[in-house]
Design an enzyme around this catalytic site. Structure first.
Site: not given
Ligand code: EPZ
Length: 431
Positions: A22-23, A316, A126, A131, A408
């Protein structure tokens, strides 16, 4: 609303085919916005998130066509979908579409790169934490995008095109790295992305973009260099196997005992999780067909883990591993370092008889001799599937509500588990 009913029972035995990730599928689909030509993606999973993103991309002008079944193809073969963004007809991604799926915010980068502007709704709250998107916006600004926030929308413009630059992420972010890549491929000059995410889904996107004519080197490492090109062309790319689905079913087998081949799975994409499973008493063997997961006789040993960006243990899989630890022979500690609110499964696991104490970002789990079936529900995808894993060994019946979370991200979950001997069925509607 559908529910899933599980009667806890014996071991899992058989073969589970692993679907496309998916991701990886989501950012790959979004990358189709970067070219007028057709991007063909095979091994596409059939998931609610994919269908929702098709709707969102359609709004921007993307046509999609699904190839029919081919002779000799098994029901487990992924779909092949052709995406063509001949013209970008609308650069707005409205609130009612983006609010349903956070990853759709990632259309921002290709829209600006291709059309010079975008108006994308902020994704909003969320279930697994706040996030924010500040780092995604920082990446766009570093490449010459003017960003304003108006009435809950990010209004982005780069009328004269994007310009290569340096993006140094203060924190590893998957979405930030996807955004930086999709913006940099069409920017003038060179972009250096530092502290980039190294997840296999990043490498998969970069590989696909390179097939489309991009010049990306270093994907999968912390520093990625992108030399911008004038335009991209069509390509064919196969979505990588889902490492989170792989880890989930591996944990299910670790929980129930048994012997299952996870067909098509690749160990290197989730080595940290496999190492932890081995420590817990599960035997994992890499074969040409996939990963063989086996636990016979011996109990489940407690193991402490901490989630962190790839290649460490993925957030995840945290909920699923917690489900496993509820039946361990002792006490384990699970620390969640990525999302501050990703423990919603704790209360629901407790309804099944699990002993879990929360101390800040750490859960302390004391293994119980038995879990007992109960009605449960969860508020996100991975939390829901952790309840399935627990339900597989709970005495009696477990009913999982709000099944749309599972739909999903898990393709044909019930039929894959049922084929290995699980007593699991979907009950439609309110009955
Ligand atoms: C991706 O989300 C995945 N989603 C998530 O999978 C996964 O949990 C996550 O990466 C971490 O591996 C998809 O690929 C569609 P991040 P993403 O930006 O990209 C902080 C699932 O269950 N952050 O790597 O949104 C954030 O809050 C989902 O399939 C900021 O502070 O995650 C977090 O603490 C859920 N500012 C950390 O970085 C930003 O602008 C990592 O988030 C962006 C992120």
């Amino acid at each position: 609303m559908d529910r899933i009913k599980i009667t806890g029972g014996g071991p899992l035995e058989g073969v589970i085919p692993i679907s496309g990730a998916k991701n990886a599928a989501l950012p790959l689909m979004i990358a189709s916005l970067l070219t007028r030509d057709t991007l063909t993606l095979s091994n596409m999973p059939l998931l609610a998130d994919v269908t929702q993103l098709e709707r969102i991309l359609g709004n921007h002008g993307v046509d999609f066509a699904i190839s029919g079944k081919r002779s000799g193809q098994s029901e487990n073969a992924g779909r092949t979908v052709h995406f063509t963004a001949r013209d970008i007809v609308d650069t707005t991604a409205p609130y009612d579409l983006v609010s349903r799926m956070r990853a759709s915010f990632w259309v921002l980068a290709p829209l600006v790169a291709r059309a010079g502007e975008a108006r994308v709704s902020l994704p909003g709250g969320c279930a697994i934490g706040t996030r924010p998107v500040d780092l995604l916006l920082m990446a766009m600004e570093q490449l010459g995008t003017k960003i304003e926030i108006e009435n809950g929308y990010v209004v982005a413009s780069a009328k004269n095109g994007l310009i290569g630059g340096e993006i140094d992420f203060p924190k590893v972010t998957v979405g930030g790295t996807h955004t930086a890549l999709m913006a940099a491929v069409l920017a003038r000059g060179e972009t250096v992305i530092k502290n980039a995410a190294r997840e296999p889904e990043i490498t998969d996107l970069a590989n696909c973009l390179n097939k489309m004519g991009a010049k990306i080197s270093g994907a999968g490492e912390s520093t990625i260099v992108v030399k911008g090109v004038g335009s991209l062309h069509g390509a064919h790319h196969s979505v990588l196997p889902d490492r989170i689905e792989t880890g989930t079913y591996a944990m299910a087998v670790a929980m129930t005992g048994g012997d299952v081949l996870l067909a098509g799975a690749r160990a290197a994409d989730l080595q940290a999780a496999l190492d932890v499973l081995e420590q817990s008493g599960t035997k994992i063997t890499s074969t040409p067909e996939g990963l063989r997961v086996k636990r016979n006789g011996g109990g489940i040993q407690p193991v402490d883990i901490e989630t962190a960006p790839f290649p460490a243990f993925p957030t995840d899989l945290q909920a699923q591993f917690m489900a496993l630890m509820t039946r361990a022979n002792g006490v384990s500690r699970i620390t969640e370092t990525i999302f501050e609110n990703r423990f919603m499964h704790v209360q629901e696991l407790a309804r099944l008889g699990a002993h879990i104490k929360l101390e800040g970002d750490t859960a302390i789990i004391t293994g119980a001799e038995h879990l007992d079936g109960a009605p449960v529900m969860a508020t996100d995808l991975r939390a829901s599937v952790s309840l399935v894993i627990a339900g597989l060994v709970a005495r009696g019946e477990t009913t999982i509500n709000r099944v749309y979370h599972l739909d999903r991200g898990f393709e044909r979950l019930e039929s894959k588990l049922r084929a290995c001997g699980a007593q699991i069925e979907r009950i439609s509607g309110h009955a």
